[in-house]
Write a protein that holds these residues in place. Structure first.
Motif, PDB file in Angstrom:
ATOM      1  N   ALA A 279       2.307  13.697  -9.911  1.00  0.00           N
ATOM      2  CA  ALA A 279       3.247  14.816 -10.011  1.00  0.00           C
ATOM      3  C   ALA A 279       3.796  14.932 -11.426  1.00  0.00           C
ATOM      4  O   ALA A 279       3.963  16.046 -11.945  1.00  0.00           O
ATOM      5  CB  ALA A 279       4.383  14.645  -9.001  1.00  0.00           C
ATOM      6  N   ALA A 280       4.069  13.803 -12.071  1.00  0.00           N
ATOM      7  CA  ALA A 280       4.568  13.824 -13.448  1.00  0.00           C
ATOM      8  C   ALA A 280       3.506  14.398 -14.387  1.00  0.00           C
ATOM      9  O   ALA A 280       3.822  15.207 -15.277  1.00  0.00           O
ATOM     10  CB  ALA A 280       4.971  12.417 -13.886  1.00  0.00           C
ATOM     11  N   ILE A 281       2.264  14.010 -14.193  1.00  0.00           N
ATOM     12  CA  ILE A 281       1.174  14.554 -15.014  1.00  0.00           C
ATOM     13  C   ILE A 281       1.046  16.056 -14.781  1.00  0.00           C
ATOM     14  O   ILE A 281       0.876  16.834 -15.738  1.00  0.00           O
ATOM     15  CB  ILE A 281      -0.147  13.816 -14.712  1.00  0.00           C
ATOM     16  N   ASP A 282       1.159  16.485 -13.532  1.00  0.00           N
ATOM     17  CA  ASP A 282       1.094  17.920 -13.230  1.00  0.00           C
ATOM     18  C   ASP A 282       2.220  18.680 -13.927  1.00  0.00           C
ATOM     19  O   ASP A 282       1.998  19.786 -14.435  1.00  0.00           O
ATOM     20  CB  ASP A 282       1.161  18.159 -11.718  1.00  0.00           C
ATOM     21  N   ARG A 283       3.429  18.099 -13.978  1.00  0.00           N
ATOM     22  CA  ARG A 283       4.549  18.755 -14.664  1.00  0.00           C
ATOM     23  C   ARG A 283       4.277  18.888 -16.159  1.00  0.00           C
ATOM     24  O   ARG A 283       4.592  19.919 -16.768  1.00  0.00           O
ATOM     25  CB  ARG A 283       5.856  18.006 -14.412  1.00  0.00           C
ATOM     26  N   VAL A 284       3.700  17.857 -16.767  1.00  0.00           N
ATOM     27  CA  VAL A 284       3.364  17.916 -18.195  1.00  0.00           C
ATOM     28  C   VAL A 284       2.326  19.010 -18.441  1.00  0.00           C
ATOM     29  O   VAL A 284       2.461  19.819 -19.370  1.00  0.00           O
ATOM     30  CB  VAL A 284       2.859  16.546 -18.700  1.00  0.00           C
ATOM     31  N   ILE A 285       1.303  19.049 -17.623  1.00  0.00           N
ATOM     32  CA  ILE A 285       0.255  20.073 -17.783  1.00  0.00           C
ATOM     33  C   ILE A 285       0.839  21.469 -17.594  1.00  0.00           C
ATOM     34  O   ILE A 285       0.528  22.389 -18.364  1.00  0.00           O
ATOM     35  CB  ILE A 285      -0.905  19.807 -16.803  1.00  0.00           C
ATOM     36  N   ASP A 286       1.701  21.636 -16.598  1.00  0.00           N
ATOM     37  CA  ASP A 286       2.342  22.939 -16.386  1.00  0.00           C
ATOM     38  C   ASP A 286       3.173  23.338 -17.610  1.00  0.00           C
ATOM     39  O   ASP A 286       3.171  24.509 -18.018  1.00  0.00           O
ATOM     40  CB  ASP A 286       3.227  22.915 -15.139  1.00  0.00           C
ATOM     41  N   GLY A 287       3.883  22.367 -18.191  1.00  0.00           N
ATOM     42  CA  GLY A 287       4.675  22.649 -19.389  1.00  0.00           C
ATOM     43  C   GLY A 287       3.809  23.046 -20.571  1.00  0.00           C
ATOM     44  O   GLY A 287       4.128  23.990 -21.306  1.00  0.00           O
ATOM     45  N   LEU A 288       2.692  22.331 -20.753  1.00  0.00           N
ATOM     46  CA  LEU A 288       1.770  22.681 -21.842  1.00  0.00           C
ATOM     47  C   LEU A 288       1.146  24.052 -21.618  1.00  0.00           C
ATOM     48  O   LEU A 288       1.007  24.836 -22.569  1.00  0.00           O
ATOM     49  CB  LEU A 288       0.683  21.610 -21.964  1.00  0.00           C
ATOM     50  N   ASN A 289       0.798  24.359 -20.393  1.00  0.00           N
ATOM     51  CA  ASN A 289       0.239  25.680 -20.094  1.00  0.00           C
ATOM     52  C   ASN A 289       1.260  26.786 -20.342  1.00  0.00           C
ATOM     53  O   ASN A 289       0.919  27.853 -20.868  1.00  0.00           O
ATOM     54  CB  ASN A 289      -0.282  25.734 -18.659  1.00  0.00           C
ATOM     55  N   ALA A 290       2.522  26.543 -19.968  1.00  0.00           N
ATOM     56  CA  ALA A 290       3.577  27.535 -20.212  1.00  0.00           C
ATOM     57  C   ALA A 290       3.785  27.734 -21.714  1.00  0.00           C
ATOM     58  O   ALA A 290       3.948  28.867 -22.181  1.00  0.00           O
ATOM     59  CB  ALA A 290       4.878  27.095 -19.540  1.00  0.00           C
ATOM     60  N   PHE A 291       3.778  26.641 -22.465  1.00  0.00           N
ATOM     61  CA  PHE A 291       3.927  26.734 -23.922  1.00  0.00           C
ATOM     62  C   PHE A 291       2.763  27.539 -24.505  1.00  0.00           C
ATOM     63  O   PHE A 291       2.964  28.430 -25.336  1.00  0.00           O
ATOM     64  CB  PHE A 291       3.967  25.339 -24.548  1.00  0.00           C
ATOM     65  N   HIS A 292       1.558  27.239 -24.058  1.00  0.00           N
ATOM     66  CA  HIS A 292       0.376  27.953 -24.553  1.00  0.00           C
ATOM     67  C   HIS A 292       0.459  29.432 -24.212  1.00  0.00           C
ATOM     68  O   HIS A 292       0.139  30.300 -25.033  1.00  0.00           O
ATOM     69  CB  HIS A 292      -0.896  27.335 -23.965  1.00  0.00           C
TER      70      HIS A 292
ATOM     71  N   VAL B 225       0.840  -1.202   0.000  1.00  0.00           N
ATOM     72  CA  VAL B 225       0.000   0.000   0.000  1.00  0.00           C
ATOM     73  C   VAL B 225       0.876   1.255   0.000  1.00  0.00           C
ATOM     74  O   VAL B 225       0.620   2.211  -0.746  1.00  0.00           O
ATOM     75  CB  VAL B 225      -0.983  -0.023   1.199  1.00  0.00           C
ATOM     76  N   ASP B 226       1.926   1.270   0.804  1.00  0.00           N
ATOM     77  CA  ASP B 226       2.839   2.411   0.834  1.00  0.00           C
ATOM     78  C   ASP B 226       3.511   2.627  -0.518  1.00  0.00           C
ATOM     79  O   ASP B 226       3.595   3.758  -1.006  1.00  0.00           O
ATOM     80  CB  ASP B 226       3.908   2.233   1.915  1.00  0.00           C
ATOM     81  N   ARG B 227       3.996   1.546  -1.135  1.00  0.00           N
ATOM     82  CA  ARG B 227       4.648   1.660  -2.454  1.00  0.00           C
ATOM     83  C   ARG B 227       3.667   2.155  -3.510  1.00  0.00           C
ATOM     84  O   ARG B 227       4.007   2.998  -4.334  1.00  0.00           O
ATOM     85  CB  ARG B 227       5.229   0.311  -2.898  1.00  0.00           C
ATOM     86  N   GLU B 228       2.459   1.627  -3.486  1.00  0.00           N
ATOM     87  CA  GLU B 228       1.453   2.017  -4.481  1.00  0.00           C
ATOM     88  C   GLU B 228       1.050   3.479  -4.298  1.00  0.00           C
ATOM     89  O   GLU B 228       0.883   4.204  -5.276  1.00  0.00           O
ATOM     90  CB  GLU B 228       0.235   1.096  -4.397  1.00  0.00           C
ATOM     91  N   ALA B 229       0.888   3.916  -3.058  1.00  0.00           N
ATOM     92  CA  ALA B 229       0.552   5.320  -2.799  1.00  0.00           C
ATOM     93  C   ALA B 229       1.664   6.229  -3.307  1.00  0.00           C
ATOM     94  O   ALA B 229       1.394   7.271  -3.926  1.00  0.00           O
ATOM     95  CB  ALA B 229       0.305   5.541  -1.305  1.00  0.00           C
ATOM     96  N   LEU B 230       2.914   5.851  -3.070  1.00  0.00           N
ATOM     97  CA  LEU B 230       4.061   6.633  -3.552  1.00  0.00           C
ATOM     98  C   LEU B 230       4.110   6.644  -5.076  1.00  0.00           C
ATOM     99  O   LEU B 230       4.328   7.686  -5.691  1.00  0.00           O
ATOM    100  CB  LEU B 230       5.357   6.058  -2.978  1.00  0.00           C
ATOM    101  N   ARG B 231       3.867   5.503  -5.700  1.00  0.00           N
ATOM    102  CA  ARG B 231       3.876   5.420  -7.162  1.00  0.00           C
ATOM    103  C   ARG B 231       2.798   6.314  -7.753  1.00  0.00           C
ATOM    104  O   ARG B 231       3.047   7.070  -8.694  1.00  0.00           O
ATOM    105  CB  ARG B 231       3.664   3.980  -7.627  1.00  0.00           C
ATOM    106  N   ARG B 232       1.616   6.280  -7.169  1.00  0.00           N
ATOM    107  CA  ARG B 232       0.523   7.108  -7.682  1.00  0.00           C
ATOM    108  C   ARG B 232       0.791   8.588  -7.453  1.00  0.00           C
ATOM    109  O   ARG B 232       0.470   9.424  -8.297  1.00  0.00           O
ATOM    110  CB  ARG B 232      -0.806   6.704  -7.037  1.00  0.00           C
ATOM    111  N   ARG B 233       1.387   8.929  -6.311  1.00  0.00           N
ATOM    112  CA  ARG B 233       1.739  10.325  -6.053  1.00  0.00           C
ATOM    113  C   ARG B 233       2.753  10.813  -7.069  1.00  0.00           C
ATOM    114  O   ARG B 233       2.635  11.911  -7.624  1.00  0.00           O
ATOM    115  CB  ARG B 233       2.287  10.480  -4.641  1.00  0.00           C
ATOM    116  N   ASP B 234       3.771   9.981  -7.360  1.00  0.00           N
ATOM    117  CA  ASP B 234       4.784  10.343  -8.349  1.00  0.00           C
ATOM    118  C   ASP B 234       4.180  10.468  -9.743  1.00  0.00           C
ATOM    119  O   ASP B 234       4.541  11.355 -10.509  1.00  0.00           O
ATOM    120  CB  ASP B 234       5.916   9.313  -8.360  1.00  0.00           C
ATOM    121  N   GLU B 235       3.258   9.574 -10.067  1.00  0.00           N
ATOM    122  CA  GLU B 235       2.585   9.627 -11.369  1.00  0.00           C
ATOM    123  C   GLU B 235       1.753  10.903 -11.488  1.00  0.00           C
ATOM    124  O   GLU B 235       1.780  11.576 -12.528  1.00  0.00           O
ATOM    125  CB  GLU B 235       1.699   8.401 -11.539  1.00  0.00           C
TER     126      GLU B 235
END
Length: 81
Positions: free
Chosen positions: A55-68, A43-53
């Motif tokens: 965060a990665a999606i948030d970084r992509v969205i932030d990059g797309l918003n900055a590009f826009h 459960v701890d590993r899965e929660a960490l994996r999902r949190r990291d995932e």
């Protein structure tokens, strides 16, 4: 992370491979505690994996918003039909 180790325990039914359970019991005196520990680690590993995932999606969205913001939409140069 973690879980409340003092929470009430209750019996549950699990369907598990009989041979695997037999072999596991030869390595541990308390199969329930062993399974609980391993499940807690999962459960701890899965929660960490999902949190990291997330965060990665948030970084992509932030990059797309900055590009826009800097360049606009690629479709902006074409007129609407």
């Amino acid at each position: 992370m973690g879980y409340d180790r003092n929470a009430r325990k209750r019996p549950i039914n699990l369907s598990m491979n009989e041979n695997l359970v037999h072999r596991a019991r030869s390595y541990t005196k308390n199969l329930s505690a062993t399974v609980e520990t391993l499940l807690g680690e999962f459960v701890d590993r899965e929660a960490l994996r999902r949190r990291d995932e997330d965060a990665a999606i948030d970084r992509v969205i932030d990059g797309l918003n900055a590009f826009h913001h800097s360049h606009g939409l690629l479709s902006d140069e074409f007129s609407a039909l």
